[in-house]
Motif scaffolding. Sequence first.
Motif, short mmCIF file in Angstrom:
data_model
loop_
_atom_site.label_atom_id
_atom_site.label_comp_id
_atom_site.label_asym_id
_atom_site.label_seq_id
_atom_site.Cartn_x
_atom_site.Cartn_y
_atom_site.Cartn_z
N UNK A 1 2.20 5.15 -15.37
CA UNK A 1 3.06 6.09 -14.63
C UNK A 1 4.09 5.34 -13.80
N UNK A 2 3.66 4.25 -13.16
CA UNK A 2 4.60 3.44 -12.39
C UNK A 2 5.73 2.94 -13.28
N UNK B 1 11.31 2.61 -14.55
CA UNK B 1 12.34 2.50 -15.59
C UNK B 1 13.36 3.64 -15.47
N UNK B 2 12.87 4.84 -15.22
CA UNK B 2 13.76 5.99 -15.09
C UNK B 2 14.72 5.79 -13.92
N UNK B 3 14.18 5.28 -12.81
CA UNK B 3 15.01 5.03 -11.64
C UNK B 3 16.10 4.00 -11.95
N UNK B 4 15.70 2.89 -12.55
CA UNK B 4 16.65 1.81 -12.84
C UNK B 4 17.69 2.25 -13.86
N UNK C 1 15.27 4.65 -3.61
CA UNK C 1 16.33 4.31 -2.66
C UNK C 1 16.65 2.82 -2.73
N UNK C 2 15.60 1.99 -2.81
CA UNK C 2 15.80 0.55 -2.88
C UNK C 2 16.60 0.16 -4.11
N UNK C 3 16.23 0.69 -5.29
CA UNK C 3 16.94 0.36 -6.52
C UNK C 3 18.39 0.81 -6.44
N UNK C 4 18.62 1.98 -5.89
CA UNK C 4 20.00 2.48 -5.78
C UNK C 4 20.85 1.52 -4.95
N UNK D 1 0.84 -1.20 0.00
CA UNK D 1 0.00 0.00 0.00
C UNK D 1 0.88 1.26 0.00
N UNK D 2 1.78 1.30 -1.00
CA UNK D 2 2.76 2.38 -1.11
C UNK D 2 2.38 3.29 -2.27
N UNK D 3 2.42 4.60 -2.02
CA UNK D 3 2.12 5.59 -3.05
C UNK D 3 3.33 6.43 -3.42
N UNK D 4 4.33 6.47 -2.57
CA UNK D 4 5.49 7.33 -2.75
C UNK D 4 6.61 6.55 -3.44
N UNK D 5 7.00 6.96 -4.63
CA UNK D 5 8.02 6.24 -5.40
C UNK D 5 9.42 6.43 -4.84
N UNK D 6 9.60 7.33 -3.89
CA UNK D 6 10.94 7.59 -3.38
C UNK D 6 11.53 6.35 -2.73
N UNK D 7 10.68 5.51 -2.12
CA UNK D 7 11.17 4.28 -1.51
C UNK D 7 11.74 3.33 -2.54
#
Length: 470
Positions: A292-293, A298-301, A248-251, A239-245
């Motif tokens: 959007x997800x 993809x941008x993060x990775x 950080x996880x991907x990094x 139940x997560x809405x904030x992509x910032x997590x």
Amino acid sequence: MRAHEAGALHGDIGSRGPAWLRTPVDVNALVPALWPRNVERAPDGALAVAGLGVRDIAAEFGTPVYVLDEDDLRSRCRDFRTAFADVDVYYAGKAFLCRAVVRMIAEEGLHLDVCTGGELATALSAGMPPERIGFHGNNKSVRELTRALDAGVGRIIVDSFTEIDRLTALARERGVRPKVMIRVTVGVEAHTHEFIATAHEDQKFGFSLAGGAAAAAAFKILDEGVLELRGLHSHIGSQIFDASGFEVSARRVLALQGQIRDARGVELPELDLGGGFGIAYTTQDDPAAPSDLAKRLRKIVDAECASERLAVPHLSIEPGRAIVGPAVFTLYEVGTVKSVPVGTGGDAADGRRAYVSVDGGMSDNIRTALYDASYSATVASRASAAEPMLARVVGKHCESGDIVVKDEFLPADVQPGDLVAVPGTGAYCRSMASNYNHVPRPPVVAVRAGRARLIVRRETEEDLLALDVG
């Protein structure tokens, strides 16, 4: 805030005062984001799903009953498949699993994630291709791992050094080389309830990144050469809405992947970012669309891979709630209605709340009691011209915490015999259902093109007594 038009009330009622209780609402309005895509009010005022009225569903199958809009579920599968066209989409079976749903997600081209022997048995019995199954779990038994190997599941997500040893021994015995991923605990505090946040260090899942266990697990698997290490896996919660997590996880996971490359000369070909994508239970929730997800992940990775000078790995994700959650609502019948004062002083001038008791409760939806989850509700068997009243939908169990919907505006004329529908109950409600107070669990009915079919039958008292061998 317009509560029923908005779907539900939230917050501290006492602090809002009488003005808040007088907020105008439309008790007949439905918010599309909260309901299955084929639910509407029929001309007679009753709800209908895919052209079939809820009164007909209740008459045929009884209440409580979980009602699945099959085309809605299938369309959400396709939404993820389209948005993540080059990504493996694993439906997280723990959200809700039965053989009919396994067949639906298989027909829509998804993979399937299971986390127990029972879920694996359900998947295999429904004909899910084993190579499209991933097997999770922090304490897989020898029996479960043996079955997974014999079935040829596509990947096993290892969760402990004990499991690595256990699986390695079994693989040697059978002369097979199963594909595995390492579940990495990345130390991300997801913005969700503590019981469903799964990536902080002090919990049961995965190998610690900060403590070096994740790297040690990768080196152990690579050095022994029995298991085929495909990549790393991270799941930060639900139940997560904030992509910032996820960022950080991907990094952190990709930094580990770079460390493995530098130490062993191996670039792992896959990366699983988990699931946990949120849905709208009320209008306080604003979930992102799969498209959007996909763009954000993809941008993060891509950015993190460039930073680590890594080739972009093949990605996989694990949505469960985001597919099945909005596709189901629970239909109840009202048994009693009582009115009580609202306010710290018990003064009726602060307003009143109706306790609307239905024929289910925490045995078919434990999430309100367990996670303080919020839901919405509407009278489903008719429209009403009555004034709105503040209501709490409660169950029939012998617990004061047996609450289904904490706060909602329902029509003041709600009465015994009315049907009440609660949307967003596809994920974890039937999966976590119990026989508390010896209440049989409800059935699941799938509706498509005006026709209903039973996909999980209602338990009976005979079912309960059949297990009681004393």
